[in-house]
Design a protein around this motif. Sequence first.
Motif, short mmCIF file in Angstrom:
data_model
loop_
_atom_site.label_atom_id
_atom_site.label_comp_id
_atom_site.label_asym_id
_atom_site.label_seq_id
_atom_site.Cartn_x
_atom_site.Cartn_y
_atom_site.Cartn_z
N ASN A 1 0.83 -1.18 0.00
CA ASN A 1 0.00 0.00 0.00
C ASN A 1 0.87 1.25 0.00
OD1 ASN A 1 0.43 0.97 2.66
ND2 ASN A 1 -0.98 -0.57 3.45
N LEU A 2 0.22 2.34 -0.29
CA LEU A 2 0.93 3.59 -0.49
C LEU A 2 1.70 4.04 0.74
CD1 LEU A 2 1.40 6.11 -2.19
CD2 LEU A 2 -0.83 6.92 -1.48
N GLN A 3 1.05 3.94 1.89
CA GLN A 3 1.72 4.36 3.13
C GLN A 3 3.04 3.64 3.34
OE1 GLN A 3 -0.53 4.45 6.91
NE2 GLN A 3 -2.12 3.60 5.59
N ALA B 1 4.92 2.15 1.09
CA ALA B 1 5.90 2.58 0.08
C ALA B 1 6.53 3.91 0.50
CB ALA B 1 5.23 2.69 -1.29
N ILE B 2 5.71 4.82 1.00
CA ILE B 2 6.22 6.14 1.41
C ILE B 2 7.16 6.01 2.60
CG2 ILE B 2 5.55 8.35 2.45
CD1 ILE B 2 2.94 8.17 0.74
N ARG B 3 6.74 5.24 3.60
CA ARG B 3 7.54 5.14 4.83
C ARG B 3 8.80 4.31 4.64
NH1 ARG B 3 4.30 7.08 9.17
NH2 ARG B 3 2.10 6.76 8.71
N ARG C 1 10.58 3.83 1.79
CA ARG C 1 11.55 4.29 0.79
C ARG C 1 12.76 4.95 1.48
NH1 ARG C 1 13.83 8.14 -0.71
NH2 ARG C 1 12.66 9.24 0.90
N LEU D 1 8.49 6.27 -5.90
CA LEU D 1 7.55 5.48 -5.09
C LEU D 1 7.14 4.21 -5.83
CD1 LEU D 1 5.17 8.12 -3.50
CD2 LEU D 1 6.88 6.70 -2.35
N LYS E 1 16.37 6.32 9.40
CA LYS E 1 16.47 7.76 9.25
C LYS E 1 15.94 8.45 10.50
CE LYS E 1 14.14 9.81 5.72
NZ LYS E 1 13.97 10.35 4.35
#
Lengths: 190, 190
Positions: free
Chosen positions: B13-15, B17-19, B21, B122, B176
């Motif tokens: 899911n998108l979340q 992928a964002i977190r 990366r 993404l 990070k």
Amino acid sequence: MVTRVRYKAAEVNLQDAIRQRRSIRKYGEHRVKEAIVRRLLDLSRYAPSSMNGQPWHFVVVRHSATKKALVQIKNRHCPSKKKAYNADFLKDATIVVICVEKERSHGRAIENGVLAAAIFMLAAQECGLGTVYMSAQQKGKPALKKEISRLLRLPNSILPIAIIPFGYPAEVAQKKEMRELKEITHFEHF
Amino acid sequence: MVTRVRYKAAEVNLQDAIRQRRSIRKYGEHRVKEAIVRRLLDLSRYAPSSMNGQPWHFVVVRHSATKKALVQIKNRHCPSKKKAYNADFLKDATIVVICVEKERSHGRAIENGVLAAAIFMLAAQECGLGTVYMSAQQKGKPALKKEISRLLRLPNSILPIAIIPFGYPAEVAQKKEMRELKEITHFEHF
């Protein structure tokens, strides 16, 4: 409401969010909950940034007077060929102005700001929210960013980069005619 | 292979992928299939663009000689404070140089290019590929973009904006440290 959105979000995959996103310039009255706003900002700060400077600051605008002032600034600086895209609709949206700290941007202020804006827009799409990208910068014309900075009381160390209105769409975006992939893809050289 | 990637993609899911990366600067030998490259470019052209100009052109670089030339150009123009981020690793990646047509960019060349770059990164993450954002532009210093343009035989009407190496990661990116959301979020004004 938050539960419903979380559930929806878990089901939306990235491809669909990318393909289904359209620029929205008409927003409904339903208010975006603050928990959702925070969630979108939380995700935006996962964007890449030059030398991991994480230069972002997010200014969320909801007050009607501030939104009206933003509309006036954007319309005043709108080039004549873009008049069809006037900013009046901002009054019906929640707005985030994505800013960056100059020091932390390492000469990449616009790039860093836009990378966070792109993530914000996709994450909003996943929550059923519309967005549209608007710029807070005009090359060679500092008046736009100066007026936005004054309105939002940005210190001199902070630059506004993008204005992203968002909210529940009150329009169905037209199907977008896409350029052919083969027309724009090149191997090894142009 | 393609089937496996498709299956994975549908699950991400998108979340996440964002977190998940991270910028990757070390790539393994496993070649990225051309079908995956095309899929990533296909998704990238769904980015928003100024006045829907869809100004993008994608130049995919695989040849070793072209990659070496890109490494030399990037290293030659690397500011001294960024020397820790030299471009040698490009030789092990597949590279896409994201370019834009000036005419179709409506004064928003960098913004339009970066919006497509963010989506590419993404979408690559979703396929298990690493990426890192590198710029093809230096403010006030046209030499970088000129040398890249010459290498890739770009016509004068086309500007290179971002260089995105991608491939299967051969490093585990460090955790990070993130700035606190409350430190960078403001309501109504700064």
